[in-house]
Design a protein around this motif. Structure first.
Motif, PDB file in Angstrom:
ATOM      1  N   LEU A  30      42.454  42.037  43.336  1.00 27.03           N
ATOM      2  CA  LEU A  30      41.308  41.061  43.355  1.00 27.03           C
ATOM      3  C   LEU A  30      41.783  39.755  44.071  1.00 27.03           C
ATOM      4  O   LEU A  30      42.945  39.315  44.196  1.00 27.03           O
ATOM      5  CB  LEU A  30      40.733  40.621  42.192  1.00 27.03           C
ATOM      6  CG  LEU A  30      40.328  41.837  41.105  1.00 27.03           C
ATOM      7  CD1 LEU A  30      39.762  41.155  39.636  1.00 27.03           C
ATOM      8  CD2 LEU A  30      38.984  42.116  41.799  1.00 27.03           C
ATOM      9  N   PRO A  31      40.732  39.121  44.945  1.00 30.56           N
ATOM     10  CA  PRO A  31      41.208  37.933  45.660  1.00 30.56           C
ATOM     11  C   PRO A  31      41.842  36.915  44.340  1.00 30.56           C
ATOM     12  O   PRO A  31      40.978  36.634  43.609  1.00 30.56           O
ATOM     13  CB  PRO A  31      40.133  37.598  46.297  1.00 30.56           C
ATOM     14  CG  PRO A  31      38.636  38.279  45.723  1.00 30.56           C
ATOM     15  CD  PRO A  31      39.401  39.382  45.233  1.00 30.56           C
ATOM     16  N   SER A  32      42.827  36.214  44.565  1.00 30.65           N
ATOM     17  CA  SER A  32      43.096  35.175  43.941  1.00 30.65           C
ATOM     18  C   SER A  32      43.212  33.857  44.637  1.00 30.65           C
ATOM     19  O   SER A  32      43.536  33.628  45.600  1.00 30.65           O
ATOM     20  CB  SER A  32      44.674  35.275  43.228  1.00 30.65           C
ATOM     21  OG  SER A  32      45.240  34.168  42.740  1.00 30.65           O
ATOM     22  N   PRO A  33      42.708  32.818  43.961  1.00 34.16           N
ATOM     23  CA  PRO A  33      42.573  31.439  44.604  1.00 34.16           C
ATOM     24  C   PRO A  33      43.847  30.748  44.732  1.00 34.16           C
ATOM     25  O   PRO A  33      44.316  29.695  45.349  1.00 34.16           O
ATOM     26  CB  PRO A  33      41.843  30.569  43.779  1.00 34.16           C
ATOM     27  CG  PRO A  33      41.750  31.161  42.469  1.00 34.16           C
ATOM     28  CD  PRO A  33      42.065  32.727  42.610  1.00 34.16           C
ATOM     29  N   TRP A  34      45.283  31.411  44.043  1.00 34.01           N
ATOM     30  CA  TRP A  34      46.438  30.694  44.082  1.00 34.01           C
ATOM     31  C   TRP A  34      47.630  31.819  44.402  1.00 34.01           C
ATOM     32  O   TRP A  34      47.669  33.011  44.088  1.00 34.01           O
ATOM     33  CB  TRP A  34      46.926  30.322  42.550  1.00 34.01           C
ATOM     34  CG  TRP A  34      45.569  29.668  41.896  1.00 34.01           C
ATOM     35  CD1 TRP A  34      44.931  30.253  40.804  1.00 34.01           C
ATOM     36  CD2 TRP A  34      45.071  28.419  42.197  1.00 34.01           C
ATOM     37  NE1 TRP A  34      43.801  29.307  40.602  1.00 34.01           N
ATOM     38  CE2 TRP A  34      44.100  28.371  41.187  1.00 34.01           C
ATOM     39  CE3 TRP A  34      45.199  27.340  43.244  1.00 34.01           C
ATOM     40  CZ2 TRP A  34      43.214  27.197  41.310  1.00 34.01           C
ATOM     41  CZ3 TRP A  34      44.395  26.163  43.249  1.00 34.01           C
ATOM     42  CH2 TRP A  34      43.414  26.157  42.120  1.00 34.01           C
ATOM     43  N   PRO A  35      48.429  31.436  45.524  1.00 30.96           N
ATOM     44  CA  PRO A  35      49.523  32.189  45.797  1.00 30.96           C
ATOM     45  C   PRO A  35      50.409  32.722  44.607  1.00 30.96           C
ATOM     46  O   PRO A  35      51.013  34.131  44.889  1.00 30.96           O
ATOM     47  CB  PRO A  35      50.208  31.521  46.940  1.00 30.96           C
ATOM     48  CG  PRO A  35      49.885  30.239  46.741  1.00 30.96           C
ATOM     49  CD  PRO A  35      48.494  30.088  46.118  1.00 30.96           C
ATOM     50  N   CYS A  36      50.597  31.944  43.710  1.00 34.66           N
ATOM     51  CA  CYS A  36      51.525  32.431  42.750  1.00 34.66           C
ATOM     52  C   CYS A  36      50.851  32.998  41.431  1.00 34.66           C
ATOM     53  O   CYS A  36      51.194  33.394  40.526  1.00 34.66           O
ATOM     54  CB  CYS A  36      52.389  31.269  42.150  1.00 34.66           C
ATOM     55  SG  CYS A  36      51.131  29.760  41.649  1.00 34.66           S
ATOM     56  N   VAL A  37      49.309  33.602  41.652  1.00 37.81           N
ATOM     57  CA  VAL A  37      48.728  34.248  40.800  1.00 37.81           C
ATOM     58  C   VAL A  37      48.308  35.400  41.317  1.00 37.81           C
ATOM     59  O   VAL A  37      47.589  35.440  42.274  1.00 37.81           O
ATOM     60  CB  VAL A  37      47.745  33.550  40.235  1.00 37.81           C
ATOM     61  CG1 VAL A  37      46.987  34.186  39.265  1.00 37.81           C
ATOM     62  CG2 VAL A  37      48.192  32.364  39.305  1.00 37.81           C
ATOM     63  N   ALA A  38      48.555  36.720  40.949  1.00 31.54           N
ATOM     64  CA  ALA A  38      48.171  38.274  41.277  1.00 31.54           C
ATOM     65  C   ALA A  38      46.981  38.512  40.303  1.00 31.54           C
ATOM     66  O   ALA A  38      47.297  38.473  39.065  1.00 31.54           O
ATOM     67  CB  ALA A  38      49.397  39.103  41.381  1.00 31.54           C
ATOM     68  N   ALA A  39      45.969  38.761  40.937  1.00 34.99           N
ATOM     69  CA  ALA A  39      44.892  39.302  40.290  1.00 34.99           C
ATOM     70  C   ALA A  39      44.286  40.614  40.424  1.00 34.99           C
ATOM     71  O   ALA A  39      44.539  41.014  41.497  1.00 34.99           O
ATOM     72  CB  ALA A  39      43.705  38.210  40.375  1.00 34.99           C
ATOM     73  N   TYR A  40      44.160  41.479  39.197  1.00 34.05           N
ATOM     74  CA  TYR A  40      43.501  42.578  39.216  1.00 34.05           C
ATOM     75  C   TYR A  40      42.414  43.154  38.356  1.00 34.05           C
ATOM     76  O   TYR A  40      42.423  42.691  37.265  1.00 34.05           O
ATOM     77  CB  TYR A  40      44.841  43.762  38.794  1.00 34.05           C
ATOM     78  CG  TYR A  40      46.157  43.479  39.648  1.00 34.05           C
ATOM     79  CD1 TYR A  40      46.391  44.194  40.549  1.00 34.05           C
ATOM     80  CD2 TYR A  40      47.106  42.589  39.076  1.00 34.05           C
ATOM     81  CE1 TYR A  40      47.562  44.232  41.403  1.00 34.05           C
ATOM     82  CE2 TYR A  40      48.386  42.686  39.718  1.00 34.05           C
ATOM     83  CZ  TYR A  40      48.368  43.295  40.782  1.00 34.05           C
ATOM     84  OH  TYR A  40      49.874  43.278  41.492  1.00 34.05           O
ATOM     85  N   ALA A  41      41.555  44.070  38.919  1.00 31.19           N
ATOM     86  CA  ALA A  41      40.795  44.964  38.014  1.00 31.19           C
ATOM     87  C   ALA A  41      41.472  46.020  37.556  1.00 31.19           C
ATOM     88  O   ALA A  41      42.206  46.588  38.072  1.00 31.19           O
ATOM     89  CB  ALA A  41      39.365  45.249  38.718  1.00 31.19           C
ATOM     90  N   GLN A  42      40.993  46.290  36.227  1.00 29.54           N
ATOM     91  CA  GLN A  42      41.865  47.224  35.566  1.00 29.54           C
ATOM     92  C   GLN A  42      40.702  48.453  35.326  1.00 29.54           C
ATOM     93  O   GLN A  42      39.967  48.223  34.528  1.00 29.54           O
ATOM     94  CB  GLN A  42      42.525  46.652  34.275  1.00 29.54           C
ATOM     95  CG  GLN A  42      43.273  47.955  33.459  1.00 29.54           C
ATOM     96  CD  GLN A  42      43.784  47.360  32.162  1.00 29.54           C
ATOM     97  OE1 GLN A  42      44.422  46.189  31.973  1.00 29.54           O
ATOM     98  NE2 GLN A  42      43.705  47.975  31.109  1.00 29.54           N
ATOM     99  N   GLY A  43      41.016  49.606  36.183  1.00 31.66           N
ATOM    100  CA  GLY A  43      40.154  50.703  36.222  1.00 31.66           C
ATOM    101  C   GLY A  43      40.211  51.372  35.035  1.00 31.66           C
ATOM    102  O   GLY A  43      38.967  52.009  34.289  1.00 31.66           O
TER     103      GLY A  43
END
Length: 349
Positions: A319-332
């Motif tokens: 998912l898009p993340s507003p911060w480079p040091c945070v990776a974001a995911y949707a969990q299927g």
């Protein structure tokens, strides 16, 4: 310690959610009632400092509702387990977990029994009695144990605490949430049979779920502390927080990055994984993940482990993340709750 009195502590995990709390209270009560002329005092211990108890909103709600005063509870910062063990006076029963965190490793030899519902990560030899069964709620295992005991031990208060806990843990026994097993359903039915005055399932679940997801007025630090587990190896410590808010809303909290940094720094964490969950009206969960670390190699290691996991596969989508040091995911794979994800992260470390 001064009176050389033996203490048998029943203790849940360090997230100290409703399941851990009620399992410890109910099992300690049962052991105290049924042990033949016990030498030891049976003491349920809530595995958090008393100051954190207010953050366990569903627990404070249910205990208050059932007339159990907070003053009657014993918290981790109010009992010297290390001192008791050192004096040879401690026996320890673990409920809702079976591996003590690194900081408690010295207490391992005091463990005499384990009652848990997550996959077994390590074997324990005799004389430790181990019950690890894949049910939706540890409270189900405690209920089975009490129902197999002498008649008349189970009282209305204990029954109501166990009933509410199993319903909350198993998302009102909804198959769509992927947590409930036939044994959970059987225990709820048996409790209702014994105590027909228990309130209706929908009412109990609705009230507890609303209390659990009530994060109004909580700071980011309190939200992260509300349902926190900790993983570590010889070099790094990583926090894993259950967050009861949608990930997009969470990531847009004012000052989030500074809050994440301060939270990790104050606790010595090299990174943090936030696992968010929300439910629709059919009790189906939506799960998302955020991986935060200022250390790019650690963040990459954790992300890769989560992306490539096969037991179970999490079916992650970036998912898009507003911060480079945070990776974001949707969990299927929405039925893979935190107890399924923790072993993946532990193996990655």
């Amino acid at each position: 310690i001064r009176q050389h009195r033996e203490i048998h502590v029943v203790m849940g995990n360090e997230a100290c959610d409703l399941d851990s709390t009620v399992s410890a209270l109910a099992l300690a009560y049962f052991l105290a009632q049924t042990s033949p002329a016990p030498k030891a005092a049976f003491v349920p211990v809530l595995n958090i400092p008393r100051a954190d108890f207010a953050l366990r909103t569903e627990t404070t709600f249910l205990l208050r509702d059932r007339g159990v005063p907070a003053a009657a509870l014993i918290f981790r910062d109010e009992i010297d387990l290390g001192g008791l063990h050192h004096a040879g006076l401690l026996s320890l029963t673990l409920v809702d977990h079976h591996v003590l965190p690194g900081a408690d490793a010295a207490l391992e030899e005091a463990v005499v029994e384990v009652l848990d519902h997550r996959p077994l990560e390590r074997d324990r030899g005799p004389p430790c009695q181990v019950t690890v069964e894949p049910v939706g709620s540890c409270a189900t295992l405690v209920t089975e144990r009490i129902l197999q005991g002498p008649p008349g031990v189970l009282d209305r208060t204990t029954a109501a605490l166990l009933h509410g806990t199993i319903l909350l843990d198993c998302i009102n026994l909804s198959p769509a949430a992927g947590k409930v097993t036939p044994r959970d359903v059987a225990c709820v039915s048996l409790l209702e049979e014994r105590f027909p005055e228990l309130p209706a399932r929908d009412a109990v679940f609705g009230a507890l779920q609303a209390a659990k997801f009530d994060v109004t007025g909580l700071t980011t630090e309190q939200m992260l502390r509300k349902d926190l587990k900790v993983l570590s190896n010889d070099e790094v410590v990583v926090g894993v927080s259950g967050v009861f808010e949608d990930l997009e809303t969470f990531l847009l909290r004012p000052g989030l990055l500074q809050d994440l940094e301060a939270f990790c720094q104050s606790r010595g964490y090299a990174g943090l994984v936030a696992m968010t969950v929300s439910f629709n009206e059919r009790h189906e969960p939506t799960r998302k993940l955020a991986v935060y670390s200022r250390q790019e190699p650690l963040r990459a290691t954790l992300c890769r482990a989560l992306e490539e996991a096969t037991t179970p596969s999490l079916l992650l989508q970036l998912l898009p993340s507003p911060w480079p040091c945070v990776a974001a995911y949707a969990q299927g794979n929405a039925v893979a709750a935190r107890k399924k994800v923790l072993p993946i992260l532990r193996a990655a470390l």
